[in-house]
Design an enzyme around this catalytic site. Structure first.
Site, short mmCIF file in Angstrom:
data_model
loop_
_atom_site.label_atom_id
_atom_site.label_comp_id
_atom_site.label_asym_id
_atom_site.label_seq_id
_atom_site.Cartn_x
_atom_site.Cartn_y
_atom_site.Cartn_z
N ASP A 35 96.47 60.98 75.02
CA ASP A 35 94.80 60.43 74.83
C ASP A 35 94.44 59.38 74.66
O ASP A 35 93.47 58.68 75.06
CB ASP A 35 94.21 61.25 73.77
CG ASP A 35 94.11 62.77 73.92
OD1 ASP A 35 94.49 63.23 75.05
OD2 ASP A 35 93.84 63.56 72.97
N TYR A 38 94.44 57.65 77.97
CA TYR A 38 93.18 57.68 78.70
C TYR A 38 92.05 57.18 78.27
O TYR A 38 91.39 56.60 78.80
CB TYR A 38 93.22 59.39 78.64
CG TYR A 38 91.86 60.12 79.15
CD1 TYR A 38 92.08 60.32 80.60
CD2 TYR A 38 90.58 59.87 78.38
CE1 TYR A 38 90.79 60.85 81.34
CE2 TYR A 38 89.59 60.49 79.27
CZ TYR A 38 89.46 60.80 80.47
OH TYR A 38 88.40 61.35 81.15
N SER A 84 73.13 87.89 95.51
CA SER A 84 73.58 88.73 94.10
C SER A 84 74.65 89.86 94.73
O SER A 84 74.55 90.09 96.07
CB SER A 84 72.19 89.26 93.62
OG SER A 84 71.76 89.94 94.62
N LEU A 85 75.10 90.46 93.80
CA LEU A 85 76.07 91.47 94.35
C LEU A 85 75.57 92.69 93.89
O LEU A 85 74.88 93.14 92.64
CB LEU A 85 77.52 91.23 93.39
CG LEU A 85 78.08 90.14 93.95
CD1 LEU A 85 79.31 89.73 92.83
CD2 LEU A 85 78.77 90.06 95.21
N GLU A 116 88.77 89.60 91.96
CA GLU A 116 88.74 88.41 91.13
C GLU A 116 88.17 88.84 89.95
O GLU A 116 87.21 89.78 89.91
CB GLU A 116 88.20 87.18 91.74
CG GLU A 116 86.81 87.52 92.43
CD GLU A 116 86.46 86.41 93.56
OE1 GLU A 116 87.56 86.13 94.31
OE2 GLU A 116 85.32 86.02 93.56
N LYS A 118 85.29 88.98 87.10
CA LYS A 118 83.68 88.65 87.32
C LYS A 118 83.27 88.00 85.92
O LYS A 118 82.99 88.50 85.04
CB LYS A 118 82.90 90.00 87.43
CG LYS A 118 81.14 89.59 87.71
CD LYS A 118 80.44 90.79 87.95
CE LYS A 118 79.30 90.18 88.58
NZ LYS A 118 78.52 89.70 87.31
N ASP A 120 81.12 85.89 83.15
CA ASP A 120 79.94 86.45 82.56
C ASP A 120 79.51 85.03 82.21
O ASP A 120 79.17 84.62 80.97
CB ASP A 120 80.04 87.27 81.49
CG ASP A 120 78.95 87.75 80.89
OD1 ASP A 120 77.73 87.81 81.70
OD2 ASP A 120 78.98 88.51 79.85
N TYR A 228 83.85 80.08 93.05
CA TYR A 228 84.47 81.52 93.77
C TYR A 228 83.86 81.78 94.99
O TYR A 228 83.94 82.77 95.68
CB TYR A 228 84.09 82.78 92.82
CG TYR A 228 82.69 83.04 92.23
CD1 TYR A 228 81.78 83.10 93.15
CD2 TYR A 228 82.23 82.81 90.71
CE1 TYR A 228 80.25 83.22 92.89
CE2 TYR A 228 81.19 82.84 90.44
CZ TYR A 228 79.85 83.14 91.38
OH TYR A 228 78.79 83.15 91.12
N LYS A 293 85.88 91.62 97.17
CA LYS A 293 85.37 91.07 98.59
C LYS A 293 86.22 91.37 99.59
O LYS A 293 87.47 91.35 99.48
CB LYS A 293 85.19 89.75 98.47
CG LYS A 293 84.21 89.07 96.98
CD LYS A 293 84.06 87.83 97.08
CE LYS A 293 83.13 87.34 95.78
NZ LYS A 293 83.07 86.02 95.44
N LYS A 317 81.69 97.12 87.32
CA LYS A 317 81.34 96.70 86.06
C LYS A 317 82.19 97.32 84.83
O LYS A 317 82.17 98.43 85.46
CB LYS A 317 79.91 96.57 85.86
CG LYS A 317 79.04 95.74 86.63
CD LYS A 317 78.94 94.29 86.02
CE LYS A 317 77.83 93.77 86.37
NZ LYS A 317 76.45 93.98 85.82
N CYS A 420 45.76 106.31 75.40
CA CYS A 420 46.54 104.97 75.66
C CYS A 420 46.26 104.34 74.21
O CYS A 420 45.26 104.10 73.67
CB CYS A 420 46.06 104.06 76.56
SG CYS A 420 46.65 102.57 76.33
N CYS A 423 44.13 101.13 74.31
CA CYS A 423 42.66 100.85 74.94
C CYS A 423 42.06 102.36 74.85
O CYS A 423 40.76 102.18 75.06
CB CYS A 423 42.61 100.35 76.17
SG CYS A 423 43.39 101.53 77.65
N CYS A 438 48.63 104.44 81.88
CA CYS A 438 47.42 104.13 81.26
C CYS A 438 46.51 103.93 82.43
O CYS A 438 46.72 102.95 83.22
CB CYS A 438 47.43 102.89 80.23
SG CYS A 438 45.67 102.45 79.83
N CYS A 444 42.49 97.48 79.77
CA CYS A 444 43.46 97.73 78.62
C CYS A 444 44.03 96.54 78.22
O CYS A 444 44.56 95.78 79.04
CB CYS A 444 44.52 98.84 79.28
SG CYS A 444 45.89 98.98 78.00
C1 9MJ Z 1 81.37 86.10 89.18
N1 9MJ Z 1 80.46 86.10 88.51
O1 9MJ Z 1 82.44 85.94 88.76
C2 9MJ Z 1 80.61 86.32 92.80
N2 9MJ Z 1 81.42 86.20 90.74
O2 9MJ Z 1 80.15 86.29 95.07
C3 9MJ Z 1 82.44 86.13 91.57
N3 9MJ Z 1 80.27 86.27 91.48
C4 9MJ Z 1 79.73 86.25 93.85
N4 9MJ Z 1 82.04 86.38 92.86
C5 9MJ Z 1 79.01 86.57 95.98
N5 9MJ Z 1 83.61 86.10 91.21
C6 9MJ Z 1 77.91 86.33 95.24
C7 9MJ Z 1 78.32 86.44 93.90
#
Ligand code: 9MJ
Length: 685
Positions: A35, A38, A84-85, A116, A118, A120, A228, A293, A317, A420, A423, A438, A444
């Site tokens: 370190d 560096y 989005s997936l 792979e 996913k 978060d 990714y 994929k 998921k 309701c 209202c 409602c 309302c």
């Molecule tokens: C995540 N969240 O790890 C995708 N993702 O590919 C991976 N998201 C993604 N791929 C296409 N590993 C749209 C989102």
């Protein structure tokens, strides 16, 4: 004053040395120097740049410390939309995904999938020009995100200059910003010691840290990145598979999941899911599932997209987290469109990383089906950032008295809420509708409040500071009935509200004033038309170009817009047919809301946005896949067959029935040269 060549060379050498050590330390987890050594290199570079400011470059590692605060995050259009997936939770859904893939590809043998974890965290797009990191943005609505370049620059995992060679002139790298579990624990420990706010989970901590206007705060937070995928530039990589793309990203200096691999067929997918599920707790970061994929990129192209999610990929998921607690009461909430949602008030319980006090019961039938009653013990589920829900009642724990002489009968909407609660209007439920509503409309207050909050939301008119407490006050005091009333508020009136200092009143008036200048897409979204989300609002704005044309459109004209079907068209037509709504729109326009006739920024970058093409025959120079990739990179869509929604048919040698169909339907037919012209000039040129 020019800097002596020797000093320029020394600075360049220091930069590449420091980044080499950075990569070894942060990405490879294998430090190459102590370190102190560096730090010595780093300080030498800082001193040189200080003495010779012209030496400074955007990719200098000294730029990772953060910069002066911004006032706001500018919008940034993605070169290629961020997808989005779709989600799968059950093995059967994964099997169905694989079946759809094989049907579409016409193969009966097992497909190779790149699999792979996913992550978060938060999806991010990084743009490199000539190998230098120039800007980066959040996903936003998929088409446009918030530019957070100074913040991203502080992440040591993100190369400021790509290593190696072979990268396209312009490359978008897609990935996830997240916080490792151990870093999260340490950060919260520090926050606690300083008496500052604790973060609920690593994902929130990562999001909160990245969305700081002061990038020096981001620099002090331990954020990580994993790549990714690629956006713009992907079409010229010449890679044949997703696996190859990831290998290249790793070679260019990005962290890429070590757990990635290639598996065959649905057995491979489910095996991987189990394997990662078992390793999940030991992984240093949070994941909420795995991603599958189709590995071959040409097959990905063939499979294409449904709506805004790829047909070639799916997220599998993990089951959501669940916890047990008791029901203190069952209330209802009245939503923006009047939908009545029963909500269980709960004894607070910690689940999925946050404390939950309310959980949705969805609708009356659900409450009855699950037979949820006050004082019951229930299982509550929370998946990722989805609204918590009551899964089931633990019937053995129902209080004895209720089992013998039911004190709390099965819940009934009509009995508990004959009208309701907000209202007093009638609650109506259509014959085959699950949702009761409602009937008070904007009479309302609850609907009015939700409509105002929606109108002011960041992605709508973006009125900063107009939150739910203030909207409650404004509506309850009778100051605001419709969004148009917001534009009549003044500082004196606002200052008369409780807990409203003059400074806040000034800020709010300024924020409301600022919102007068907007885009047509935001305005349409802000109106809160049922079934019109951000993406549809954008499509409508693009298609019609101005509000009058949209308001005058009938169901057929509306259905000419991509992704608008009969249901959405009916909602839009009904909205504009309502005199009250037209009145509010008139009030808003009179209040000075306007948008420029210019196409929104991303149409400049994406000259073919919203246009659908069909390719037929052999083009003189372009291969079909290349033409398709170029159209898609420019924001257009390529469809397989000609319909009246097709904007252009690109015809080459030996074009067949598609050309005939185009002529029959009156669709514009162009050749390759005209396509190239469109690609460079856009459709309005
Ligand atoms: C995540 N969240 O790890 C995708 N993702 O590919 C991976 N998201 C993604 N791929 C296409 N590993 C749209 C989102």
């Amino acid at each position: 004053m020019s800097v002596p060549a020797a000093i320029q060379e020394r600075a360049a050498w220091l930069r590449s040395e420091i980044e080499r050590h950075n990569h070894a330390y942060y990405v490879l987890d294998a430090p190459t120097i102590p370190d102190v050594e560096y730090d010595r290199l780093f300080r030498e570079l800082q001193a040189l740049e200080h003495d010779h400011p012209t030496l400074m470059t955007v990719d200098s590692p000294t730029q990772r410390v953060g910069a002066a605060p911004l006032k706001a995050f500018p919008p940034l259009a993605h070169g290629v939309p961020m997808l989005s997936l779709n989600n799968a939770f059950e093995p059967a859904e994964v099997e169905a995904f694989d079946q759809r893939v094989r049907d579409a590809l016409g193969t009966i043998v097992a497909v190779d999938y790149a699999v792979e974890p996913k992550f978060d965290g938060l999806a991010i797009s990084l743009t490199y020009e000539q190998g230098v990191f120039v800007r980066g943005a959040t996903r936003g609505d998929g088409a446009t995100g918030e530019e957070v370049t100074p913040n991203l620059r502080t992440l040591h995992d993100i190369p400021l200059r790509l290593r190696g060679s072979g990268w396209p002139a312009r490359l978008e790298v897609r990935g996830e910003v997240l916080m490792f579990k151990a870093d999260f624990d340490r950060l919260n420990e520090k926050q606690r010691a300083r008496g500052e706010k604790l973060f609920a989970n690593p994902r929130n901590a990562a999001a909160g840290s990245l969305r700081q206007l002061d990038s020096r705060i981001t620099a002090a937070r331990p954020l990580s990145f994993f790549a990714y995928g690629v956006g713009a530039g992907g079409e010229v990589l010449g890679a044949a598979t997703h696996g190859e793309v990831l290998d290249r990203l790793a070679a260019w200096g990005f962290p890429v999941a070590m757990e990635r691999k290639i598996v065959q067929g649905v057995r491979g997918l489910l095996g991987y899911f189990d394997e990662i599920g078992q390793r999940r707790a030991q992984l240093p970061y949070d994941i909420d599932g795995v991603v599958y994929k189709v590995n071959r990129l040409d097959w990905q192209n063939t499979l294409g997209f449904v709506s805004r999610a790829p047909r070639f990929a799916i997220a599998h998921k993990f089951p959501a987290e669940e916890a047990m607690t008791t029901v203190l009461g069952i209330d209802v909430q009245v939503g923006r469109t009047g939908a009545i949602t029963p909500v269980a008030r709960l004894q607070p319980v910690f689940v999925g990383g946050v404390t939950v006090t309310n959980a949705t019961l969805h609708n009356e039938d659900e409450v009855r089906r699950k037979d949820v009653r006050v004082d019951d013990t229930v299982i509550v589920r929370r998946a990722g950032d989805v609204i918590p829900e009551v899964v089931s009642v633990v019937i053995e724990k129902r209080p004895m008295r209720d089992l013998v002489t039911p004190l709390h009968d099965p819940w009934s909407l009509l009995r508990h809420y004959p009208v309701c609660p907000e209202c007093g209007s009638a609650i109506v439920r259509g014959a085959d509708e699950a949702v009761a509503r409602c009937s008070g409309g904007l009479f309302c207050p609850a609907q009015r409040k939700q409509a105002l909050l929606h109108f002011a939301a960041r992605r709508a008119m973006d009125i900063e500071g107009l939150g739910d407490k203030l909207v409650d006050q404004l509506v309850d005091a009778g100051l605001v009935h419709t969004p148009a009333d917001l534009y009549r508020l003044d500082v004196a009136t606002l200052s008369s509200l409780e807990r409203m200092a003059e400074k806040s009143a000034n800020n709010l008036v300024a924020a409301i004033d600022k919102s007068r200048q907007t885009t047509l897409a935001r305005f349409i979204f802000a109106l809160g038309i049922r079934n019109v989300g951000e993406a549809t609002a954008r499509d409508l704005a693009r298609h019609f170009g101005d509000l009058d044309a949209l308001m005058a459109a009938d169901s057929d004209a509306l259905q000419a817009v991509p992704d608008v079907g009969p249901v959405v068209a009916a909602s839009i037509a009904a909205f504009f047919a309502e005199a009250h709504n037209r009145e509010v729109i008139r009030g808003l326009l009179e209040a000075g809301i306007s948008w420029s006739a210019e196409p929104p920024a991303n149409e400049n970058v994406q000259p073919l946005a919203g246009k659908t093409f069909v390719l037929t025959g052999t083009l003189p120079t372009l291969k079909r896949d290349d033409a398709k990739a170029m159209i898609e990179a420019a924001g257009g869509k390529v469809a397989g067959s000609v319909s009246k929604k097709t904007d252009y048919v690109v015809a080459g040698e030996e074009a067949g029935s598609k050309l005939e169909k185009a002529v029959e339907l009156g669709v514009t037919v162009i050749d390759e040269a005209a396509l190239i012209e469109l690609l460079t000039q856009g459709v309005n040129a």
